[in-house]
Write an enzyme that holds these catalytic residues in place. Structure first.
Site, mmCIF file in Angstrom:
data_model
loop_
_atom_site.group_PDB
_atom_site.id
_atom_site.type_symbol
_atom_site.label_atom_id
_atom_site.label_comp_id
_atom_site.label_asym_id
_atom_site.label_seq_id
_atom_site.Cartn_x
_atom_site.Cartn_y
_atom_site.Cartn_z
ATOM 1 N N HIS A 13 0.712 -1.015 -0.397
ATOM 2 C CA HIS A 13 0.716 0.105 0.253
ATOM 3 C C HIS A 13 1.056 1.322 0.167
ATOM 4 O O HIS A 13 1.634 1.238 0.682
ATOM 5 C CB HIS A 13 -0.681 -0.615 1.438
ATOM 6 C CG HIS A 13 -1.965 0.720 1.082
ATOM 7 N ND1 HIS A 13 -1.921 1.717 2.602
ATOM 8 C CD2 HIS A 13 -2.272 1.509 0.620
ATOM 9 C CE1 HIS A 13 -3.375 2.878 2.009
ATOM 10 N NE2 HIS A 13 -3.516 2.601 1.279
ATOM 11 N N ASP A 42 -0.738 6.598 -4.965
ATOM 12 C CA ASP A 42 -1.567 7.803 -5.369
ATOM 13 C C ASP A 42 -0.760 8.499 -6.586
ATOM 14 O O ASP A 42 0.609 9.174 -5.958
ATOM 15 C CB ASP A 42 -2.782 8.184 -4.072
ATOM 16 C CG ASP A 42 -2.450 6.996 -3.302
ATOM 17 O OD1 ASP A 42 -3.750 6.688 -3.293
ATOM 18 O OD2 ASP A 42 -1.730 7.624 -2.637
ATOM 19 N N HIS A 55 -0.939 11.273 -1.744
ATOM 20 C CA HIS A 55 -2.241 10.638 -1.075
ATOM 21 C C HIS A 55 -2.946 12.420 -0.994
ATOM 22 O O HIS A 55 -4.082 11.621 -1.405
ATOM 23 C CB HIS A 55 -2.026 10.111 -0.439
ATOM 24 C CG HIS A 55 -3.289 9.579 0.931
ATOM 25 N ND1 HIS A 55 -4.210 10.074 1.399
ATOM 26 C CD2 HIS A 55 -3.765 8.046 0.505
ATOM 27 C CE1 HIS A 55 -5.561 9.602 1.787
ATOM 28 N NE2 HIS A 55 -5.216 8.378 0.992
ATOM 29 N N GLU A 115 -3.804 3.804 -8.176
ATOM 30 C CA GLU A 115 -4.839 5.488 -7.880
ATOM 31 C C GLU A 115 -4.962 6.365 -8.245
ATOM 32 O O GLU A 115 -3.627 6.902 -7.870
ATOM 33 C CB GLU A 115 -5.162 4.493 -6.256
ATOM 34 C CG GLU A 115 -6.116 5.186 -5.669
ATOM 35 C CD GLU A 115 -6.716 5.618 -5.096
ATOM 36 O OE1 GLU A 115 -6.436 5.114 -3.760
ATOM 37 O OE2 GLU A 115 -7.629 6.010 -4.240
HETATM 38 O O1 G3P Z 1 -6.280 1.619 -3.275
HETATM 39 C C1 G3P Z 1 -6.754 0.916 -2.315
HETATM 40 C C2 G3P Z 1 -6.931 2.105 -0.848
HETATM 41 O O2 G3P Z 1 -4.723 3.113 -1.595
HETATM 42 C C3 G3P Z 1 -7.694 3.218 -1.032
HETATM 43 O O3 G3P Z 1 -7.389 4.443 0.021
HETATM 44 O O4 G3P Z 1 -6.692 6.227 1.280
HETATM 45 O O5 G3P Z 1 -5.248 4.978 0.992
HETATM 46 O O6 G3P Z 1 -5.628 5.868 -0.615
HETATM 47 P P1 G3P Z 1 -6.134 5.488 -0.051
HETATM 48 MG MG MG Z 2 -4.643 4.002 -2.123
#
Ligand code: G3P
Ligand code: MG
Length: 252
Positions: A13, A42, A55, A115
């Protein structure tokens, strides 16, 4: 469009989970050093339309700068230290461009979940530009069968990415899966549904799989929970604890 899921069971992540500053090249290297083979990050746009990793809407939490990224040029963003907030040994680590990330993924053999995280009000432009860039930057990987997986909480961004990069696989992101998940994913011709694992249960996973969709669950930081999700049929687990949930922890 993919028919089988070419991605591993575990994705790191935001690059390197909590072991490195999020959304940085140091994060990608941290995951790869542990043997991980997939990464989520992100992507958004600077004011001068450079796709880069961040992010939040502002740079405040994850850099030594201040302000909304939507109003900053990339040349300015590139001078910020996006590493020290995590640990002094990451001092000077920049927010990388999507092009730098693609090159790093190639070097490290990492599959990518891009993402699309638009700054407020820039959903369409961000989806269009990030989609087109991802298609160009990961052209060889796409041809080799491991295209970048595009995802977003924003339907408008994902729709624009579909139009600019129709050949790339798409996943629609939810926190809690809504009642109309079938219609929403079908409208965007998604291959996958991405959801917070907190709101998934066995019956829901079964229904989503029966609809022909792959599932990515985030952010799973407990090994037993990750194993349970996979036993239900979840295809990939996205984790911050890349140390605890190793690259092969969820293999059959
Ligand atoms: O893509 C999964 C996750 O990254 C979504 O939440 O807020 O960590 O970008 P966030
Ligand atoms: Mg994400």
């Amino acid at each position: 469009m993919i028919k089988s899921w070419p991605y591993p069971r575990v994705a790191a992540h935001r690059g390197g989970g909590t072991l490195a500053p999020e959304n940085t090249l140091a994060g990608l290297r941290t995951g790869a050093n542990l043997g991980h083979t997939m990464v989520e990050f992100d992507a958004r746009l600077s004011v001068d339309n450079v796709a880069f990793l961040l992010h939040d809407d502002t740079v405040n939490r994850t850099s030594n700068g201040h302000g909304a990224a939507a109003y900053m040029r990339y040349a300015e963003l590139a001078t910020l230290d996006a590493g020290s907030w995590r640990d002094a040994r990451f001092a000077g680590e920049p927010m990388p461009t999507l092009a730098q990330v693609a090159a790093c993924c190639r070097e490290l053999g990492l599959a990518a979940n891009v993402e699309i995280k638009p700054c407020t009000g820039r959903d369409v432009e961000t989806g269009r530009i990030v989609g087109a860039e991802a298609a160009r930057l990961w052209e060889n990987e796409a041809q080799a069968g491991t295209p970048p997986l595009l995802s977003s909480f924003s339907c408008a961004a994902l729709e624009a990415a579909r139009d600019s990069a129709p050949e790339l696989p798409r996943g629609l992101l939810f926190e809690r899966v809504p009642a109309d998940w079938r219609e929403q994913t079908a409208a965007l011709e998604c291959v996958s549904l991405h959801a917070s694992h907190r709101h998934l249960d066995e019956a829901l996973v079964e229904r989503i799989k029966a609809a022909g969709l792959f599932i990515l669950a985030y952010t799973v930081n407990d090994l037993e929970r990750a194993r349970q999700l996979v036993s239900w049929g979840v295809d990939t687990v996205c984790t911050d604890r890349i140390d605890l949930i190793g690259p092969h922890a969820l293999d059959a």
